[in-house]
Design a protein around this motif. Structure first.
Motif, mmCIF file in Angstrom:
data_model
loop_
_atom_site.group_PDB
_atom_site.id
_atom_site.type_symbol
_atom_site.label_atom_id
_atom_site.label_comp_id
_atom_site.label_asym_id
_atom_site.label_seq_id
_atom_site.Cartn_x
_atom_site.Cartn_y
_atom_site.Cartn_z
ATOM 1 N N PRO A 69 1.236 -1.066 -0.200
ATOM 2 C CA PRO A 69 0.283 -0.472 0.119
ATOM 3 C C PRO A 69 0.645 1.281 0.001
ATOM 4 N N GLN A 70 0.378 2.498 -0.834
ATOM 5 C CA GLN A 70 1.863 3.136 -0.806
ATOM 6 C C GLN A 70 0.750 4.477 -1.226
ATOM 7 N N ALA A 71 0.794 5.860 -1.861
ATOM 8 C CA ALA A 71 0.171 6.940 -1.847
ATOM 9 C C ALA A 71 -1.205 6.672 -2.415
ATOM 10 N N ASP A 72 -1.012 6.133 -3.811
ATOM 11 C CA ASP A 72 -2.663 5.723 -4.703
ATOM 12 C C ASP A 72 -3.300 4.870 -3.621
ATOM 13 N N THR A 73 -2.706 3.709 -2.701
ATOM 14 C CA THR A 73 -4.181 3.385 -1.761
ATOM 15 C C THR A 73 -4.493 4.344 -0.910
ATOM 16 N N GLU A 74 -3.686 5.537 -0.372
ATOM 17 C CA GLU A 74 -3.643 6.344 0.726
ATOM 18 C C GLU A 74 -5.365 7.488 0.046
ATOM 19 N N LEU A 75 -4.867 7.514 -1.429
ATOM 20 C CA LEU A 75 -5.803 8.260 -2.015
ATOM 21 C C LEU A 75 -7.025 8.054 -2.553
ATOM 22 N N LEU A 76 -7.058 6.884 -2.685
ATOM 23 C CA LEU A 76 -8.161 5.788 -3.485
ATOM 24 C C LEU A 76 -9.512 5.658 -1.641
ATOM 25 N N THR A 77 -8.507 5.159 -0.576
ATOM 26 C CA THR A 77 -9.344 5.239 0.175
ATOM 27 C C THR A 77 -9.787 5.844 0.734
ATOM 28 N N ALA A 78 -8.974 7.557 1.367
ATOM 29 C CA ALA A 78 -10.012 8.916 1.670
ATOM 30 C C ALA A 78 -10.698 8.922 0.173
ATOM 31 N N CYS A 79 -11.411 8.532 -0.760
ATOM 32 C CA CYS A 79 -12.464 9.201 -1.138
ATOM 33 C C CYS A 79 -12.967 7.664 -1.104
ATOM 34 N N VAL A 80 -12.827 6.802 -0.729
ATOM 35 C CA VAL A 80 -14.096 5.404 -0.390
ATOM 36 C C VAL A 80 -14.375 6.398 1.382
ATOM 37 N N ARG A 81 -13.994 6.293 1.679
ATOM 38 C CA ARG A 81 -14.409 7.194 3.245
ATOM 39 C C ARG A 81 -15.650 8.660 2.961
ATOM 40 N N ARG A 82 -15.549 8.775 1.659
ATOM 41 C CA ARG A 82 -16.126 10.214 1.088
ATOM 42 C C ARG A 82 -17.291 9.642 1.334
ATOM 43 N N GLU A 83 -17.872 8.641 0.200
ATOM 44 C CA GLU A 83 -19.344 7.819 0.003
ATOM 45 C C GLU A 83 -19.448 7.204 1.130
ATOM 46 N N ALA A 84 -20.966 7.699 0.585
ATOM 47 C CA ALA A 84 -22.381 7.176 1.350
ATOM 48 C C ALA A 84 -22.632 5.318 1.643
ATOM 49 N N LEU A 85 -21.999 4.985 2.511
ATOM 50 C CA LEU A 85 -22.134 3.133 2.802
ATOM 51 C C LEU A 85 -22.899 2.795 3.934
ATOM 52 N N GLY A 86 -23.101 1.684 3.446
ATOM 53 C CA GLY A 86 -23.413 1.624 5.063
ATOM 54 C C GLY A 86 -23.554 -0.475 4.841
ATOM 55 N N GLY A 87 -24.775 -1.100 5.585
ATOM 56 C CA GLY A 87 -24.895 -2.312 5.996
ATOM 57 C C GLY A 87 -25.360 -2.793 4.849
ATOM 58 N N SER A 88 -26.027 -2.344 4.073
ATOM 59 C CA SER A 88 -26.838 -2.738 2.882
ATOM 60 C C SER A 88 -26.191 -2.420 1.720
ATOM 61 N N SER A 89 -24.924 -1.514 1.929
ATOM 62 C CA SER A 89 -23.856 -1.155 0.364
ATOM 63 C C SER A 89 -23.646 -2.786 0.168
ATOM 64 N N ARG A 90 -22.967 -2.817 -0.995
ATOM 65 C CA ARG A 90 -22.512 -3.941 -2.076
ATOM 66 C C ARG A 90 -21.253 -2.903 -2.704
ATOM 67 N N VAL A 91 -20.046 -3.150 -2.069
ATOM 68 C CA VAL A 91 -18.829 -3.059 -3.012
ATOM 69 C C VAL A 91 -18.038 -4.310 -3.429
ATOM 70 N N LEU A 92 -17.399 -3.742 -4.506
ATOM 71 C CA LEU A 92 -16.383 -4.551 -5.262
ATOM 72 C C LEU A 92 -15.293 -3.361 -5.139
ATOM 73 N N ASP A 93 -13.610 -4.940 -4.507
ATOM 74 C CA ASP A 93 -12.542 -3.561 -4.936
ATOM 75 C C ASP A 93 -11.823 -4.486 -5.754
ATOM 76 N N LEU A 94 -12.107 -4.077 -6.996
ATOM 77 C CA LEU A 94 -10.437 -5.245 -8.441
ATOM 78 C C LEU A 94 -9.618 -4.778 -8.426
ATOM 79 N N CYS A 95 -8.384 -5.470 -7.959
ATOM 80 C CA CYS A 95 -6.939 -6.084 -7.552
ATOM 81 C C CYS A 95 -6.813 -4.935 -6.252
#
Length: 218
Positions: free
Chosen positions: A12-38
Motif C-alpha cells: 500500500p502506497q500513496a495511491d492506496t491512501e488516496l483511493l481509501t480517502a475517497c472511499v471514506r467519503r462515499e455514503a456506505l452502510g450495511g446494505s451497500s455492496r462494494v467490489l474492490d478490484l486488484c
C-alpha cells in the motif's frame, strides 16, 4: 493499519491512501455492496468493510488473495475474496461501489502483456492502459443505478482517456482527488523510457496520482 504483505504483493502506497480517502467519503452502510478490484493486500476492501458494507475483493495474483485473506482475519473484516481476472469471478452481480487500484505503469512498446511476478501489480502494457481500458469498458455494466466507480491512476497513463471511456459508457465523471509526488523506484527506473514515449519532459521526475469518479445515473 498493520497489514501482512508477502514478497510479490503490492505494498500500500500513496495511491492506496488516496483511493481509501475517497472511499471514506462515499455514503456506505450495511446494505451497500462494494467490489474492490486488484485488491492487493486488501487495504481498500477493509476500509470499505469498516463501514458495514458487504465487500467482495478480487485479484489475479494468488499471493495477493492469500495476503488479503490474512489481513481480513487480522482485522476481522467481512470480505469475500476471489482469485480471478477483474469481473470473471462475479459476472452476474451488481454493486453500489466499485473501487480499483489497477496496474498503470507504461512498460514500453515491447511489453504488450501483463507483468510477471511482482510486476503484475504495476506493468500495464505499452501505454499503461492495459487494465484501465478494460475496467472502463466492463465495470459500468455491474453498477447499480446511482452506483459509483472509483479508480486511481497516474497521469502518465492518460487520465483524459479514462474520463472519455467512462463517459462513453454512460457514467457521469469527475476527478475527485489529486496528489503530486516524486517518482518511486519503478517509475525512476523507467524515466528514460517515459521521456522517449513523450509522457514526461526531459528531466521530469514527478507524477500526479488521480482518482476518477464515475456515477451511473439512477
Amino acid at each position: 493499519m498493520l497489514l501482512v504483505r508477502p514478497p510479490g504483493v503490492y505494498s500500500p502506497q500513496a495511491d492506496t491512501e488516496l483511493l481509501t480517502a475517497c472511499v471514506r467519503r462515499e455514503a456506505l452502510g450495511g446494505s451497500s455492496r462494494v467490489l474492490d478490484l486488484c485488491t492487493g493486500t486488501g487495504a481498500v476492501a477493509l476500509a470499505a468493510a469498516r463501514t458495514g458494507a458487504l465487500v467482495t475483493a478480487v485479484d489475479l495474483s494468488a499471493r495477493a488473495v492469500a495476503a488479503a485473506w490474512c489481513n481480513t482475519l487480522l482485522h476481522r473484516g467481512r470480505v469475500r475474496l476471489y482469485r480471478g481476472d477483474l469481473l470473471d469471478p462475479i459476472p452476474d452481480e451488481r454493486f453500489d461501489l466499485v473501487t480499483a487500484n489497477p496496474p498503470y505503469v507504461p512498460a514500453g512498446p515491447d511489453r504488450r502483456g501483463p507483468g510477471r511476478g511482482a510486476a503484475l501489480a504495476w506493468d500495464a502494457g505499452p501505454d499503461g492502459r492495459l487494465v484501465l481500458d478494460r475496467i472502463c469498458r466492463t465495470v459500468p455494466r455491474v453498477l447499480t443505478g446511482g452506483g459509483v466507480l472509483l479508480v486511481v491512476q497516474s497521469d502518465l497513463a492518460d487520465v483524459p482517456a479514462t474520463l472519455a471511456l467512462l463517459r462513453a459508457a454512460g457514467l457521469r465523471t469527475s476527478v475527485v482527488a489529486r496528489r503530486r509526488q516524486p517518482f518511486g523506484p519503478v517509475m525512476t527506473a523507467r524515466a528514460a523510457l517515459f521521456e522517449q514515449l513523450g509522457v514526461i519532459g526531459p528531466g521530469e521526475r514527478e507524477e500526479e496520482l488521480v482518482v476518477v469518479r464515475g456515477v451511473r445515473e439512477p
